[in-house]
Design a protein around this motif. Structure first.
Motif, mmCIF file in Angstrom:
data_model
loop_
_atom_site.group_PDB
_atom_site.id
_atom_site.type_symbol
_atom_site.label_atom_id
_atom_site.label_comp_id
_atom_site.label_asym_id
_atom_site.label_seq_id
_atom_site.Cartn_x
_atom_site.Cartn_y
_atom_site.Cartn_z
ATOM 1 N N GLN A 1 -3.570 51.797 9.267
ATOM 2 C CA GLN A 1 -2.184 52.021 8.893
ATOM 3 C C GLN A 1 -1.310 51.781 10.109
ATOM 4 O O GLN A 1 -1.440 52.450 11.137
ATOM 5 C CB GLN A 1 -1.978 53.437 8.368
ATOM 6 N N ALA A 2 -0.404 50.804 9.995
ATOM 7 C CA ALA A 2 0.497 50.472 11.106
ATOM 8 C C ALA A 2 1.606 49.579 10.586
ATOM 9 O O ALA A 2 1.496 48.979 9.507
ATOM 10 C CB ALA A 2 -0.266 49.776 12.235
ATOM 11 N N ASP A 3 2.660 49.492 11.360
ATOM 12 C CA ASP A 3 3.791 48.618 11.072
ATOM 13 C C ASP A 3 3.555 47.295 11.783
ATOM 14 O O ASP A 3 3.310 47.274 12.998
ATOM 15 C CB ASP A 3 5.075 49.281 11.579
ATOM 16 N N LEU A 4 3.620 46.194 11.057
ATOM 17 C CA LEU A 4 3.317 44.897 11.681
ATOM 18 C C LEU A 4 4.238 44.586 12.847
ATOM 19 O O LEU A 4 3.893 43.791 13.726
ATOM 20 C CB LEU A 4 3.360 43.782 10.645
ATOM 21 N N ALA A 5 5.437 45.204 12.887
ATOM 22 C CA ALA A 5 6.338 44.984 14.010
ATOM 23 C C ALA A 5 5.786 45.563 15.304
ATOM 24 O O ALA A 5 6.190 45.145 16.398
ATOM 25 C CB ALA A 5 7.711 45.589 13.717
ATOM 26 N N HIS B 1 9.856 39.447 4.830
ATOM 27 C CA HIS B 1 11.197 39.664 4.303
ATOM 28 C C HIS B 1 11.539 41.148 4.156
ATOM 29 O O HIS B 1 12.662 41.482 3.773
ATOM 30 C CB HIS B 1 11.395 38.939 2.965
ATOM 31 N N VAL B 2 10.605 42.050 4.442
ATOM 32 C CA VAL B 2 10.945 43.480 4.502
ATOM 33 C C VAL B 2 10.968 43.981 5.946
ATOM 34 O O VAL B 2 11.041 45.185 6.183
ATOM 35 C CB VAL B 2 9.988 44.345 3.644
ATOM 36 N N VAL B 3 10.936 43.058 6.901
ATOM 37 C CA VAL B 3 11.019 43.415 8.319
ATOM 38 C C VAL B 3 12.408 43.021 8.826
ATOM 39 O O VAL B 3 12.739 41.834 8.869
ATOM 40 C CB VAL B 3 9.933 42.707 9.144
ATOM 41 N N PRO B 4 13.238 43.986 9.189
ATOM 42 C CA PRO B 4 14.622 43.668 9.576
ATOM 43 C C PRO B 4 14.704 42.995 10.937
ATOM 44 O O PRO B 4 13.833 43.168 11.802
ATOM 45 C CB PRO B 4 15.294 45.041 9.607
ATOM 46 N N ASP B 5 15.766 42.247 11.134
ATOM 47 C CA ASP B 5 15.994 41.582 12.421
ATOM 48 C C ASP B 5 16.080 42.587 13.564
ATOM 49 O O ASP B 5 15.756 42.269 14.713
ATOM 50 C CB ASP B 5 17.286 40.762 12.375
ATOM 51 N N ALA B 6 16.506 43.806 13.256
ATOM 52 C CA ALA B 6 16.702 44.816 14.300
ATOM 53 C C ALA B 6 15.421 45.155 15.042
ATOM 54 O O ALA B 6 15.473 45.603 16.197
ATOM 55 C CB ALA B 6 17.292 46.090 13.684
ATOM 56 N N VAL B 7 14.256 44.951 14.404
ATOM 57 C CA VAL B 7 12.991 45.257 15.082
ATOM 58 C C VAL B 7 12.321 43.979 15.603
ATOM 59 O O VAL B 7 11.168 44.019 16.018
ATOM 60 C CB VAL B 7 12.031 46.043 14.170
ATOM 61 N N ASP B 8 13.054 42.862 15.588
ATOM 62 C CA ASP B 8 12.611 41.603 16.193
ATOM 63 C C ASP B 8 11.311 41.085 15.582
ATOM 64 O O ASP B 8 10.278 41.005 16.261
ATOM 65 C CB ASP B 8 12.442 41.768 17.700
ATOM 66 N N PRO C 1 13.625 47.933 2.592
ATOM 67 C CA PRO C 1 14.577 47.031 1.934
ATOM 68 C C PRO C 1 14.389 45.581 2.364
ATOM 69 O O PRO C 1 13.882 45.294 3.449
ATOM 70 C CB PRO C 1 15.936 47.570 2.379
ATOM 71 N N GLY C 2 14.788 44.668 1.471
ATOM 72 C CA GLY C 2 14.573 43.258 1.717
ATOM 73 C C GLY C 2 15.578 42.649 2.681
ATOM 74 O O GLY C 2 16.713 43.127 2.824
ATOM 75 N N HIS C 3 15.163 41.569 3.353
ATOM 76 C CA HIS C 3 16.009 40.819 4.279
ATOM 77 C C HIS C 3 15.750 39.340 4.010
ATOM 78 O O HIS C 3 14.817 38.753 4.559
ATOM 79 C CB HIS C 3 15.688 41.182 5.733
ATOM 80 N N LEU C 4 16.560 38.765 3.135
ATOM 81 C CA LEU C 4 16.365 37.381 2.736
ATOM 82 C C LEU C 4 16.737 36.447 3.886
ATOM 83 O O LEU C 4 17.695 36.684 4.619
ATOM 84 C CB LEU C 4 17.226 37.074 1.506
ATOM 85 N N ARG C 5 15.982 35.359 4.019
ATOM 86 C CA ARG C 5 16.241 34.407 5.099
ATOM 87 C C ARG C 5 16.235 32.990 4.550
ATOM 88 O O ARG C 5 15.618 32.698 3.525
ATOM 89 C CB ARG C 5 15.204 34.575 6.222
ATOM 90 N N SER C 6 16.926 32.106 5.253
ATOM 91 C CA SER C 6 17.047 30.706 4.849
ATOM 92 C C SER C 6 15.802 29.923 5.262
ATOM 93 O O SER C 6 14.945 30.415 6.011
ATOM 94 C CB SER C 6 18.276 30.091 5.509
ATOM 95 N N TYR C 7 15.754 28.670 4.807
ATOM 96 C CA TYR C 7 14.640 27.787 5.180
ATOM 97 C C TYR C 7 14.502 27.706 6.702
ATOM 98 O O TYR C 7 13.404 27.876 7.242
ATOM 99 C CB TYR C 7 14.875 26.399 4.595
ATOM 100 N N ASP C 8 15.614 27.444 7.388
ATOM 101 C CA ASP C 8 15.554 27.295 8.848
ATOM 102 C C ASP C 8 15.098 28.586 9.526
ATOM 103 O O ASP C 8 14.342 28.546 10.511
ATOM 104 C CB ASP C 8 16.915 26.878 9.399
#
Length: 290
Positions: free
Chosen positions: A151-155, A185-192, A237-244
């Protein structure tokens, strides 16, 4: 078609009722301390795949997602089918050890099951933040010396890579298959998340692979934003991202053909092909570390 906000104000009371819809009886398979009053993405995904390890509140949430994003079950199944195709590809390339991040609640055709059809000695580490997913993975691997679940957070890449059990199972001097299917897509940008993926990449030798699928609003934008809005009621919560933005996760890797494509377009079996693949709203790709 939904409007700019899925949650109409007159429906707010019914929407908020999720928290009171879970059964008050804790199933025997649910570890103590698990919150059964709040919807959970891993358990909802289990529901979409036809599993049984979910609660009433998860099923209600999963049905709400289907209302705003018709075809959600097909999207989940397409991700699962892609994972199987990608695994077979990695096995054909000689990979025999796998790190599955965001592995989810076990269902038919888990990574170790697919790998062991080719090589019973293949090694697998499952990692998930959800205690139910980890508990059931551990049950599956109870008699398997070549697999573990933690059990761990992938970040928390350094914590996972430094885990003594992970180091016992995986030989980082040999190629590894890193799987991140329907999880980034459930990993926010805030945790890099980009930094975390780079940390895993740097820990692997050339010839290792990364396998990624990721939700996007490049298609079905309004529906995907409605689903994302609903996801804010879960711990992830989800964090949708573009192709790039999704392509950037593959920095340091060379794409295997056909590159980053809609999930059903990556080396499809005949049964996986669709006339309109962008309806699946997920990009998928496999990259080889140079």
């Amino acid at each position: 078609m939904v409007g700019s906000s899925f949650i109409d104000r007159h429906d707010a009371d019914r929407f908020e009722s999720w928290y009171s819809m879970a059964t008050t009886e804790r199933p025997e398979w649910a570890p103590e301390g698990v919150d059964i009053s709040r919807p959970n993405m891993a358990r909802s995904y289990d529901y979409w795949l036809g599993g049984s390890h979910n609660f009433a509140v998860d099923r209600e949430y999963a049905k709400k997602i289907i209302e705003v994003l018709p075809g959600t079950r097909l999207i989940a199944q397409a991700n699962r089918s892609f994972m199987h195709r990608a695994l077979r590809y990695l096995l054909d390339q000689g990979v025999r050890q796998f790190l599955d991040l965001g592995s989810g609640i076990p269902t038919l055709g888990n990574v170790h099951e697919v790998a062991h059809e080719v090589d019973p000695e293949a090694r697998v580490v499952y990692v998930d933040i959800d205690p139910i997913a980890v508990a059931h993975s551990r049950q599956l691997l109870a008699d398997n010396p070549n697999g573990i679940a933690i059990q761990a957070d992938l970040a928390d890449a350094d914590e996972i890579l430094g885990n003594p059990e992970v180091q016992r199972i995986l030989d980082f001097s040999q190629p590894i298959g890193l799987l991140m299917v329907s999880v980034l897509h459930v990993v926010p940008d805030a945790v890099d998340p980009y930094g975390a993926v780079a940390r895993y990449r740097d820990a692997m030798v050339p010839g290792s692979f990364v396998v990624i699928t990721h939700g996007t609003d490049d298609s079905r934008s309004e529906e995907m934003h409605g689903a994302r809005e609903l996801s804010e009621k879960t711990p992830t919560p989800g964090h949708l991202r573009s192709y790039d933005e999704i392509e950037a996760f593959f920095e340091g890797f060379e794409f295997a053909d056909p590159g980053l494509v809609w999930v059903s377009q990556w080396r499809p079996d005949p049964s996986d092909e669709l006339d309109d693949p962008n309806q699946l709203t997920f990009y998928a790709g496999v990259g080889r570390k140079r």
